[in-house]
Write an enzyme that holds these catalytic residues in place. Structure first.
Site, PDB file in Angstrom:
ATOM      1  N   LYS A  22       5.869   1.152   0.848  1.00 22.45           N
ATOM      2  CA  LYS A  22       4.437   1.748   0.344  1.00 22.45           C
ATOM      3  C   LYS A  22       3.483   1.084   1.463  1.00 22.45           C
ATOM      4  O   LYS A  22       2.635   1.928   1.667  1.00 22.45           O
ATOM      5  CB  LYS A  22       4.190   0.881  -0.889  1.00 22.45           C
ATOM      6  N   ASN A  23       3.508  -0.221   1.644  1.00 14.45           N
ATOM      7  CA  ASN A  23       2.474  -0.992   2.456  1.00 14.45           C
ATOM      8  C   ASN A  23       2.245  -0.400   3.837  1.00 14.45           C
ATOM      9  O   ASN A  23       1.430  -0.746   4.502  1.00 14.45           O
ATOM     10  CB  ASN A  23       2.580  -2.416   2.369  1.00 14.45           C
ATOM     11  N   CYS A 117      -9.511  -8.420  -8.998  1.00 21.05           N
ATOM     12  CA  CYS A 117      -8.164  -8.155  -8.991  1.00 21.05           C
ATOM     13  C   CYS A 117      -7.223  -9.238 -10.067  1.00 21.05           C
ATOM     14  O   CYS A 117      -7.766 -10.454  -9.904  1.00 21.05           O
ATOM     15  CB  CYS A 117      -7.661  -8.160  -7.484  1.00 21.05           C
ATOM     16  N   ARG A 122      -9.560 -11.874  -3.715  1.00 13.07           N
ATOM     17  CA  ARG A 122      -9.227 -10.898  -2.649  1.00 13.07           C
ATOM     18  C   ARG A 122     -10.383 -10.476  -2.023  1.00 13.07           C
ATOM     19  O   ARG A 122     -10.749  -9.137  -2.010  1.00 13.07           O
ATOM     20  CB  ARG A 122      -8.159  -9.719  -3.251  1.00 13.07           C
ATOM     21  N   ASP A 305       4.703 -11.233  -2.274  1.00 16.38           N
ATOM     22  CA  ASP A 305       5.387  -9.903  -3.026  1.00 16.38           C
ATOM     23  C   ASP A 305       6.823  -9.978  -3.638  1.00 16.38           C
ATOM     24  O   ASP A 305       6.945  -9.249  -4.623  1.00 16.38           O
ATOM     25  CB  ASP A 305       5.146  -8.547  -2.193  1.00 16.38           C
ATOM     26  N   ARG A 397       3.614   2.088  -9.323  1.00 10.30           N
ATOM     27  CA  ARG A 397       2.507   2.094  -8.078  1.00 10.30           C
ATOM     28  C   ARG A 397       3.329   1.792  -6.788  1.00 10.30           C
ATOM     29  O   ARG A 397       3.024   2.228  -5.716  1.00 10.30           O
ATOM     30  CB  ARG A 397       1.364   1.159  -8.204  1.00 10.30           C
TER      31      ARG A 397
END
Ligand code: UD1
Length: 418
Positions: A22-23, A117, A122, A305, A397
């Site tokens: 995803k990233n 967030c 962030r 993560d 997501r």
């Protein structure tokens, strides 16, 4: 709202393939804004965040065609508005990565500030400072970043702290800037390397990828190409942890083991028996999981993560451990939910002290962010009985078909409507 009903305590079995990252895919999609020709991207995961980026690009006038389940054809020839609205940016902070490419190609952009967030403040000050150093005029008005520049000029910029999407934004902008840009203390994450490789494929001149000093020589224009996104190392690590906490032997395919060096070392220290092949990993659990203390760090360190998922491993370990979160100031939202399942964790600012327990208990729990929700799913797989994980839109997501993938390994997982 959808939930996952998980009947835990059953071992998993078999093998599965890891999806595209995803990233990596998100900034690569945004980078298509740099070039007015058609670009094909393979191995794009079918995720909520990818759909959001697709909606954002279409909103600007791009055409996005889904050629197959995981291949997108993107054409940004007819961009009408260089505008990223709050309604979209607030659902996905990574939308900020359209700022650099829009500004570089069109000389103007208006992108909503991402706002708060759940895992920390962030800020995006480094994105703004870096683009200003390239000669952009930037104004913050009514919650929007308004950027303009007749022409971006190469510059030398240092990130402090190192920022992943900050590096992505400036690297993309620098591709069409005049002259040379040097980015110091850049992110070394494989996703940034993959973005850089994509940019090189479409004609950019970049060196130093994977190091902290990235050098970009601006070019006049970029060209159409075909590119493949790397596998998702966070998803891969999550499934490796699933093997250990459910006491199951698994084979995880379609990954790049070189991207997982530190997580693999850590899992080995916890007792995992890991056999690494070229694109796959066979993993077997130990009799007793050993606790593993760690701190999160930029790549190649342990990624923030997977902090929440590794916490579940430590909860089920034989002894105590400490987890030090150094990247985000508020990334322990999962602790309260895990405590509801019986976890013994105390928090001291950004350090969690985990005392291992014999077993987790099922309970209704609520996902608070993407990776926290992965931790809750892991905990539910290990806990005896039925756990309902609420607000799973968070997990959708970033994890492609998580319920189907787990079911294929024999887990008792069902997606239900409220
Ligand atoms: C990216 C990842 C996210 C991951 C994170 C850290 C994407 C789409 N998201 O997020 O999954 O958890 O990297 O590996 O790739 N900071 C500033 N000023 C800035 C930018 C960042 O102070 O302008 C700080 C942040 O508050 C944080 C640290 O830098 O403490 C790292 O954040 P950053 O690398 O920018 O995270 P993201 O790129 O948002």
């Amino acid at each position: 709202m959808e939930k996952l009903r998980i009947n835990g305590g059953h071992p998993l079995k078999g093998e599965l393939a890891i999806s595209g990252s995803k990233n990596a895919a998100l900034p690569i999609m945004a980078a298509c804004l740099l070039c007015p020709n058609e670009i094909m991207i393979d191995n794009v995961p079918n995720l909520r965040d990818i759909k959001t980026m697709g909606t954002l690009l279409s909103h600007m006038g791009a055409t996005i065609e889904k050629v197959s389940e995981n291949t997108l054809k993107i054409n940004t020839k007819n961009i009408r508005q260089k505008f990223a609205p709050y309604e979209l940016v607030k659902t996905m902070r990574a939308s900020i990565v359209v700022l650099g490419p829009l500004l570089a190609r069109f000389g103007e952009a208006a992108v909503s500030l991402p706002g708060g967030c759940s895992i920390g403040a962030r800020p995006v000050n480094l994105h703004i400072e870096g683009l200003s150093a390239m000669g952009a005029k930037i104004e913050i008005k009514n919650g929007y970043i308004h950027a303009s520049a007749k022409e971006l000029k190469g510059c030398e910029f240092e990130f402090n702290p190192v920022s992943v999407t900050g590096t992505a934004n400036l690297m993309m902008a620098a591709c069409l800037a005049k002259g040379q840009t040097i980015l110091n203390n850049s992110a070394k994450e494989p996703e940034i390397v993959n973005l850089g490789e994509f940019l090189i494929t479409i004609g950019a001149k970049i060196s130093g990828l994977g190091t902290e000093r990235i050098i970009i020589e601006g070019v006049k224009s970029l060209k159409s190409e075909h590119f493949k996104v790397i596998p998702d190392r966070i998803e891969a690590t999550t499934f490796l942890i699933a093997s250990l906490i459910t006491k199951s032997n698994l084979k995880i395919n379609n990954l790049i083991p070189g991207h997982l060096k530190e997580p693999i070392d850590l899992l080995r220290r916890s007792g995992a028996i890991i056999k690494v092949s070229r694109q796959s990993i066979d993993i077997a659990p130990p009799k007793k999981i050993k606790p593993v203390s760690f701190k999160t760090e930029p790549y190649p360190g342990i990624p923030t993560d997977i902090q929440a998922q590794l916490m579940v491993l430590n909860i089920l370990a034989d002894g105590h451990s400490t987890i030090h979160e150094t990247i985000f100031e508020n990334r322990f939202m999962h602790v309260l939910e895990l405590q509801r399942m019986g976890a013994d964790i105390s928090l001291n600012r950004n350090i969690a002290l985990v005392q291992g327990i014999k077993a987790l208990k099922s309970a209704p729990v609520m996902a608070t962010d993407l990776r926290a929700s992965a931790a809750l799913v892991l905990a539910a797989l290990a806990a005896e009985g039925e756990t309902i994980v609420d607000r799973i839109y968070h997990i959708d997501r970033g994890y492609e078909n998580i319920d189907k993938k787990l079911s294929s390994l024999g887990a008792m997982v069902e997606r239900i409507e409220s």
